[in-house]
Structure formats: C-alpha cells, structure tokens
Scaffold this active site. Structure first.
Site, mmCIF file in Angstrom:
data_model
loop_
_atom_site.group_PDB
_atom_site.id
_atom_site.type_symbol
_atom_site.label_atom_id
_atom_site.label_comp_id
_atom_site.label_asym_id
_atom_site.label_seq_id
_atom_site.Cartn_x
_atom_site.Cartn_y
_atom_site.Cartn_z
ATOM 1 N N LYS A 75 5.266 -1.796 2.210
ATOM 2 C CA LYS A 75 3.814 -1.960 2.188
ATOM 3 C C LYS A 75 3.503 -3.406 1.812
ATOM 4 O O LYS A 75 4.095 -3.954 0.879
ATOM 5 C CB LYS A 75 3.188 -0.984 1.186
ATOM 6 N N HIS A 91 -9.565 6.946 -3.631
ATOM 7 C CA HIS A 91 -9.214 5.733 -2.875
ATOM 8 C C HIS A 91 -9.540 4.500 -3.704
ATOM 9 O O HIS A 91 -10.635 4.389 -4.249
ATOM 10 C CB HIS A 91 -10.002 5.706 -1.560
ATOM 11 N N HIS A 151 -1.573 4.290 -6.850
ATOM 12 C CA HIS A 151 -2.290 3.279 -7.620
ATOM 13 C C HIS A 151 -2.311 3.455 -9.132
ATOM 14 O O HIS A 151 -2.959 2.665 -9.818
ATOM 15 C CB HIS A 151 -3.737 3.193 -7.131
#
Length: 150
Positions: free
Chosen positions: A67, A142, A40
C-alpha cells in the site's frame, strides 16, 4: 412453549422476519468498523519509526501489494469513536465527514521505492493531527485524511 408461539400467531412471524432483515445490516456495519480498525488503529505502538511501519503494515495485511500510504491513529478507541458525536467531533465538508475537535497522535507510513511488490519498505513520520473520518451509525468506518489545523 409451542402453545405460546402458536398463540402469538403473525406477531411471532413478524418478529423473526424483523431479526432476519436487521442482522445483515448490523454485520455489514461491524465489518466496516473492523476494517477501519485493522487499517488505521494501533492503540499503543511499539516505536513509531520505519521498522514499526514495515512490521505493522505486514501484520495488518497491507503489503500484498504494498500500500502506497497508510495512517495509524494511536490512543484510546473510545476517543476516536467519540469523533462521530458532537462532543469530540464536528461536521466537515458539508457533513459528509467528521473532524476531531482535538488532535490525535498519528504515524504515517509511506512506501519508499517504486515497486508495489514485497518486500515493502516504508518511511515513518509521526505527528499530532486532527482526524477526518466517515461515520455510520456513530461508528468510525473510514479515515479520509488528517490535518494540522482546523
């Protein structure tokens, strides 16, 4: 040196045992942060278009299989990490996550076409958004989602 260690007796053994028990948790913590960064984080993107998405998704290993969607956060890592603290972030969804107090430049890469088998084709959208992240030990681990307003 050997005499010194012998004189320490059980204290030395406890110290070594403590290091052995702590090390795996630090390693796991760092691996979760590294995984977050790989998936990310891109500090200085070269373009933010479809070609950018196709290239970075391939380089980051996110195309085997393709993905479906991925978001990249741009800017300085210290700013992202600061969301884990109260100065740049605040609790979100009963404290499970943290939401940034300011917006970040992001690029969303969305799979175009039905197949999850390479070659993967992505469509890019760029925006400024608030990020919602999970933190462990004051480190981002996350990316849950992004929002336009908080």
């Amino acid at each position: 040196m050997v005499m010194f260690l012998k004189s320490m007796g059980p204290l030395w053994l406890l110290f070594i045992l403590g290091l052995w028990l702590v090390s795996p948790s630090l390693t796991q913590e760092n691996s979760r942060e590294k995984h977050f960064l790989i998936q990310h984080y891109d500090s200085n993107p070269n373009g933010r278009n479809d070609v950018y998405c196709e290239k970075i998704m391939r380089l980051r290993g996110l195309t085997k299989p393709c993905k479906a969607k991925n978001t990249f956060i741009h800017g300085g890592y210290p700013s992202i990490k600061a969301v884990c603290g109260d100065e740049a972030g605040k609790p979100y969804e009963e404290g499970r996550f943290r939401i940034s107090k300011s917006q970040f430049q992001v690029t969303n890469c969305v799979l175009h076409g039905g197949s999850t088998r390479p070659p993967c084709r992505y469509r890019a959208t760029s925006d400024f958004r608030y990020i919602v992240i999970a933190c462990e030990h004051d480190l981002p681990v996350h990316l849950d989602h992004t929002v336009t307003a908080n």
